[in-house]
Scaffold this motif. Structure first.
Motif, PDB file in Angstrom:
ATOM      1  N   GLY A 233      -7.329   3.173   3.256  1.00  0.00           N
ATOM      2  CA  GLY A 233      -8.223   3.241   2.108  1.00  0.00           C
ATOM      3  C   GLY A 233      -8.803   4.632   2.040  1.00  0.00           C
TER       4      GLY A 233
ATOM      5  N   GLN B 269      -7.209   4.126  -3.128  1.00  0.00           N
ATOM      6  CA  GLN B 269      -7.030   2.897  -2.354  1.00  0.00           C
ATOM      7  C   GLN B 269      -5.580   2.658  -1.940  1.00  0.00           C
ATOM      8  OE1 GLN B 269      -9.553   0.804  -1.230  1.00  0.00           O
ATOM      9  NE2 GLN B 269     -10.733   2.561  -1.888  1.00  0.00           N
TER      10      GLN B 269
ATOM     11  N   CYS C 231      -6.585  -0.417 -10.388  1.00  0.00           N
ATOM     12  CA  CYS C 231      -6.975  -0.143  -9.010  1.00  0.00           C
ATOM     13  C   CYS C 231      -7.920   1.052  -8.971  1.00  0.00           C
ATOM     14  CB  CYS C 231      -5.712   0.159  -8.214  1.00  0.00           C
ATOM     15  SG  CYS C 231      -6.002   0.540  -6.501  1.00  0.00           S
TER      16      CYS C 231
ATOM     17  N   SER D 108       0.873  -1.170   0.000  1.00  0.00           N
ATOM     18  CA  SER D 108       0.000   0.000   0.000  1.00  0.00           C
ATOM     19  C   SER D 108       0.909   1.218   0.000  1.00  0.00           C
ATOM     20  CB  SER D 108      -0.901   0.038   1.233  1.00  0.00           C
ATOM     21  OG  SER D 108      -1.562   1.302   1.310  1.00  0.00           O
TER      22      SER D 108
ATOM     23  N   CYS E 176      -3.100   1.824  -3.912  1.00  0.00           N
ATOM     24  CA  CYS E 176      -2.592   0.656  -4.634  1.00  0.00           C
ATOM     25  C   CYS E 176      -1.157   0.883  -5.092  1.00  0.00           C
ATOM     26  CB  CYS E 176      -3.467   0.351  -5.842  1.00  0.00           C
ATOM     27  SG  CYS E 176      -5.119  -0.173  -5.366  1.00  0.00           S
TER      28      CYS E 176
END
Length: 153
Positions: free
Chosen positions: A133, A106, A102, A72, A108
């Motif tokens: 998130g 988020q 993605c 992340s 990603c």
């Protein structure tokens, strides 16, 4: 008789026997469990740790490259608690996910940092994040990461 035609019980026994033979020969990393951590005795010259290793202890030899990769882009890697034992090579790098793979917001992608084991001792690799998130705050368990690294000879 091919393995597809062997009864499941025999395949399982053969698999267990093979694993026992590999461990007895000493060619696989030794893994021992304790109440708080799992210890991996590592003999490779390069090791990657990530989310499944959170809270674990790994043992490496001097000269081993340890790469911490977290999945992340919200993670912030703090680095090594003992740079004379486990020294960071360069800064952390962020690699966003490929466009279109993605949902925006988020986080990603990955954040990575590489360290080199310099001398005997131990150090903690730590990272933290507050966002898990889009507009979603992390719980304390989701927002912290650490791996305890023991450098043996």
């Amino acid at each position: 008789m091919t393995s597809d035609h062997m009864p499941r019980r025999i395949r399982g026994l053969l698999g267990a026997a093979g694993a026992a033979a590999v461990l007895a020969a000493g060619s696989a990393p030794a893994i021992t469990a304790s109440a708080a951590t799992v210890h991996h005795a590592v003999t490779q010259r390069a090791v990657t740790v990530s989310e499944p290793d959170n809270g674990r202890t790994i043992t490496v030899r001097s000269g081993t490259r340890v790469t911490l990769t977290l999945h992340s882009t919200y993670w912030s890697i703090q680095g090594s608690s003992a740079p004379t034992v486990l020294h960071q090579v360069g800064g952390p790098s962020t690699r966003p996910a490929k466009p279109g793979t993605c949902v925006p917001g988020q986080g990603c992608g990955t954040v990575s940092a590489t360290f080199v084991a310099l001398s005997r001792g131990s150090a903690d690799l730590t990272a933290s994040r507050t966002t898990c998130g889009e507009a979603l705050r992390c719980t304390p368990a989701q927002g912290t990461y650490f791996v305890h690294v023991v450098v043996a000879g």
